[in-house]
Structures are given as structure tokens and as C-alpha cells.
Enzyme design. Structure first.
Site, PDB file in Angstrom:
ATOM      1  N   ASP A 128     -21.325  60.964  20.404  1.00  0.00           N
ATOM      2  CA  ASP A 128     -21.428  61.503  19.060  1.00  0.00           C
ATOM      3  C   ASP A 128     -20.048  61.593  18.428  1.00  0.00           C
ATOM      4  O   ASP A 128     -19.032  61.459  19.109  1.00  0.00           O
ATOM      5  CB  ASP A 128     -22.067  62.891  19.087  1.00  0.00           C
ATOM      6  N   LYS A 150     -23.647  61.205  14.003  1.00  0.00           N
ATOM      7  CA  LYS A 150     -24.374  61.565  12.785  1.00  0.00           C
ATOM      8  C   LYS A 150     -23.398  62.207  11.809  1.00  0.00           C
ATOM      9  O   LYS A 150     -22.736  63.191  12.133  1.00  0.00           O
ATOM     10  CB  LYS A 150     -25.501  62.549  13.102  1.00  0.00           C
ATOM     11  N   GLY A 181     -20.235  66.694  21.719  1.00  0.00           N
ATOM     12  CA  GLY A 181     -19.367  67.840  21.569  1.00  0.00           C
ATOM     13  C   GLY A 181     -20.102  69.103  21.992  1.00  0.00           C
ATOM     14  O   GLY A 181     -21.330  69.133  22.057  1.00  0.00           O
ATOM     15  N   GLY A 182     -19.354  70.155  22.289  1.00  0.00           N
ATOM     16  CA  GLY A 182     -19.993  71.406  22.683  1.00  0.00           C
ATOM     17  C   GLY A 182     -20.750  71.263  23.987  1.00  0.00           C
ATOM     18  O   GLY A 182     -20.273  70.659  24.946  1.00  0.00           O
ATOM     19  N   ASP A 183     -21.954  71.816  24.030  1.00  0.00           N
ATOM     20  CA  ASP A 183     -22.826  71.715  25.189  1.00  0.00           C
ATOM     21  C   ASP A 183     -24.117  71.033  24.768  1.00  0.00           C
ATOM     22  O   ASP A 183     -24.675  71.338  23.708  1.00  0.00           O
ATOM     23  CB  ASP A 183     -23.130  73.108  25.758  1.00  0.00           C
ATOM     24  N   MET A 265     -23.689  74.747  12.291  1.00  0.00           N
ATOM     25  CA  MET A 265     -24.247  73.828  11.281  1.00  0.00           C
ATOM     26  C   MET A 265     -24.676  74.587  10.028  1.00  0.00           C
ATOM     27  O   MET A 265     -25.701  74.283   9.425  1.00  0.00           O
ATOM     28  CB  MET A 265     -25.441  73.062  11.874  1.00  0.00           C
TER      29      MET A 265
END
Length: 336
Positions: A128, A150, A181-183, A265
Site C-alpha cells: 500500500d 489507494k 502501513g500500521g497493523d 481516516m
């Protein structure tokens, strides 16, 4: 970047976009370089297009190499790019694996040791745009990199197609790395991807990552819990506003939770969210903060109150990716 080299403050031209250009650009930005890519938006990989649209790199198809301190010319490989079909034709019959790797924030130094090793051994990396893409420099030279990033309200690869890509390559006997990214399991659709693989008998390995819900506030000096102020935190998605038919959140319960509220988000819907939380009883003077580009050199933080945080963030030009923090801890900066 190599530890012996530093590109800080230098103007660097990427003269040709190659398979590993995304990793190179991210590493250069982290090192403090000013990066120009000799290309246009059309046909550019999603993750590079995102950097350009956020003003982090410059696009100039007619860039003069002599006007830059360093020129990097990525050689176009003449080796055929492996595909699931060609792998199967070469006799690969054993089912591969899919590793769901949480990459944490933009800083590759925050990735786990297990994550780096997963990058090194992968046959295919499906990533991503918010993953720490400079870690791709640890990948094998023959790795196939698939960009499925995205862009908010822009180009994207449908989740159904991402699932298909993972399954197709794994069934062809390849070890696939899904890098996010992140989890992967915190608003990362990792559960959907794991289920899609399980439905085809594909083994799934999970390497957890640091969620931006706690890491972004921490990097801004905001502890999401504090013994003297709050005993918990609530993490929600703000990708749709309150009142939207797609929203399943009970915003009244969130407002009454007496916890720190962390919204992922939620930059585009922050105004509507703030109004709803006030209407549900949260005092308008409640401290709030927006942390944008956490873990990247471009990281910025805007602070205010619930009543004015949306206007403050807009005035300061903060946009996605960003994390919103609402609660008494948002007034803290323990790193000062």
C-alpha cells in the site's frame, strides 16, 4: 540509503522510474533530499503519484540533469517479470504462503525484525502507499513488486482484486508478502485477506505492526492514556461521517465513553464528527489534535479544541494520512 552516504539537502533527480524507484524515493526523502522524478502523473506507480500530489516530490519529465546535485538512472531490467501463470508453467505446484506484515508508520526503523526478514525472503511484495516503502531496499533483486495503494478519493485497486492477487501468486507456489502501513488487523482489511487465502487452503503468517492509532499520537508527545487524566482510549474509523447510512458507530456512546477518542481516516469528516460529539454532550472546549504524516520528515501536528480543530487543521493545510486525538491528553506534549 547507505550508511556511508548522505543526501541531506541535495537535489536528486530520478531520471528513470524503475521497479525499486519507490523504495529509493522514500529513502531519499527520509534522508532530507529534494527529489525530482523525470516523469508525469500518467502511468506513475500509485505510491509515487501520491507523493507528488502531496507535494513531497516534484515531477518534471524534461528535467535537466545538470541542474541537480545527484542523478540516479534506474536501469530497466530485461528479465521477464514472473507471473502466476509463468510460475505454474515452470512446474511450480506447491502452494506458497501469504505473510500479512504490518509496517507501522513511515519510519522503517519502527518495523519489527521479523518484518525486515519477511521483506528479504518474499518472492512477491504487494504494498500500500502508506507502508514504509524504503524497506523495499532489503528485498531481493528479482522480487516482483505490486503497488495496490489507494489514494483518498482517487485511484485505487479494489479490495476484491487485491485478494485475487494474493491468492493467484500463492497458488502458483510463490511466497507473497502483503505490506501495509500500521497493523493489518486495525482497519487494514487483513481479516478479509486472511479469509480469502484460507478459503483456498493457503497458509497465512501474521507479523503485527505498530498501529498509527497509538504511534502517531506518541510521536507528537500525546500519550493516549495517562493515569491522572484518562483510563482508556477508543479507536474508531471516520471514513464516513455520522448520519451516513454506511456508519455503524454509536457516536453518542463514543462521546460518553470518558476515554481518549482516536479517529483514523477522519480528516475529511472531522467537522461533522466534531459537531456530532458536541451535540452528544462532549464539551466544545475539549482539547483536540491532528497528527499528519506521522513518522515521516513531513510530520506536523495541529492542536486546538473540539470546536475549532477542523478549522485549525484546514488552515494549517493538514491532510491525510492523519490521526485525530480528542480528549484531555491532546493538550499534552510530553516531549517538549
Amino acid at each position: 540509503m547507505s550508511p556511508e552516504l548522505s543526501f541531506s539537502g541535495l537535489s536528486v533527480l530520478i531520471a528513470r522510474v524503475a521497479p525499486h524507484s519507490v523504495a529509493t524515493v522514500h529513502a531519499l526523502l527520509r534522508d532530507g533530499a529534494r527529489v525530482t522524478v523525470a516523469a508525469t502523473l500518467e502511468g506513475l506507480p500509485t505510491s509515487l503519484r501520491d507523493l507528488a500530489e502531496r507535494g513531497l516530490v516534484t515531477l518534471d519529465p524534461d528535467a535537466d540533469p545538470t541542474a541537480h546535485d545527484v542523478v540516479l538512472r534506474g536501469d530497466v531490467s530485461t528479465a521477464p517479470v514472473p507471473t502466476p501463470e509463468t510460475a505454474a508453467a515452470q512446474g511450480g505446484s506447491a502452494v506458497g504462503t501469504v505473510t500479512l506484515l504490518g509496517g507501522g508508520l513511515g519510519d522503517p526503523g519502527l518495523m519489527t525484525v521479523a518484518g525486515i526478514e519477511a521483506v528479504r525472503v518474499a518472492d512477491v511484495i504487494v504494498h500500500d502507499r502508506l507502508a514504509p516503502l524504503s524497506v523495499l531496499r532489503h528485498a531481493r533483486d528479482d522480487v516482483q513488486v505490486v503497488d495496490v495503494g489507494k489514494i483518498p478519493r482517487g485511484d485505487f485497486t479494489p479490495q476484491e482484486r487485491i485478494n485475487e492477487i494474493l491468492v493467484e501468486h500463492a497458488l502458483a507456489g510463490r511466497n507473497v508478502l502483503r505490506l501495509k502501513g500500521g497493523d493489518n488487523f486495525v482497519f487494514g482489511r487483513g481479516g478479509e485477506e486472511a479469509e480469502a487465502c484460507a478459503a483456498h487452503g493457503i497458509p497465512v503468517v501474521v507479523v503485527p505492526g505498530i498501529s498509527s492509532s497509538i504511534a502517531a499520537p506518541a510521536l507528537a508527545g500525546i500519550p493516549v492514556t495517562h493515569r491522572a487524566l484518562v483510563q482508556g482510549f477508543t479507536v474508531v474509523s471516520g471514513h464516513v461521517p455520522p448520519g451516513d447510512p454506511r456508519s455503524t458507530l454509536d457516536w453518542g456512546a463514543v462521546a460518553r465513553s470518558r476515554t481518549t477518542i482516536v479517529i483514523l481516516m477522519g480528516v475529511a469528516t472531522l467537522g461533522a464528527v466534531a459537531e456530532t460529539l458536541v451535540a452528544e454532550g462532549l464539551p466544545p472546549e475539549t482539547p483536540a489534535a491532528v497528527v499528519a504524516d506521522a513518522g515521516l520528515p513531513s510530520m506536523r501536528t495541529a492542536r486546538g479544541t473540539l470546536a475549532d480543530i477542523d478549522a485549525t487543521a484546514r488552515r494549517e493545510g493538514l491532510g491525510a494520512p492523519a490521526v485525530v486525538v480528542i480528549g484531555e491528553v491532546a493538550a499534552l506534549d510530553v516531549l517538549r
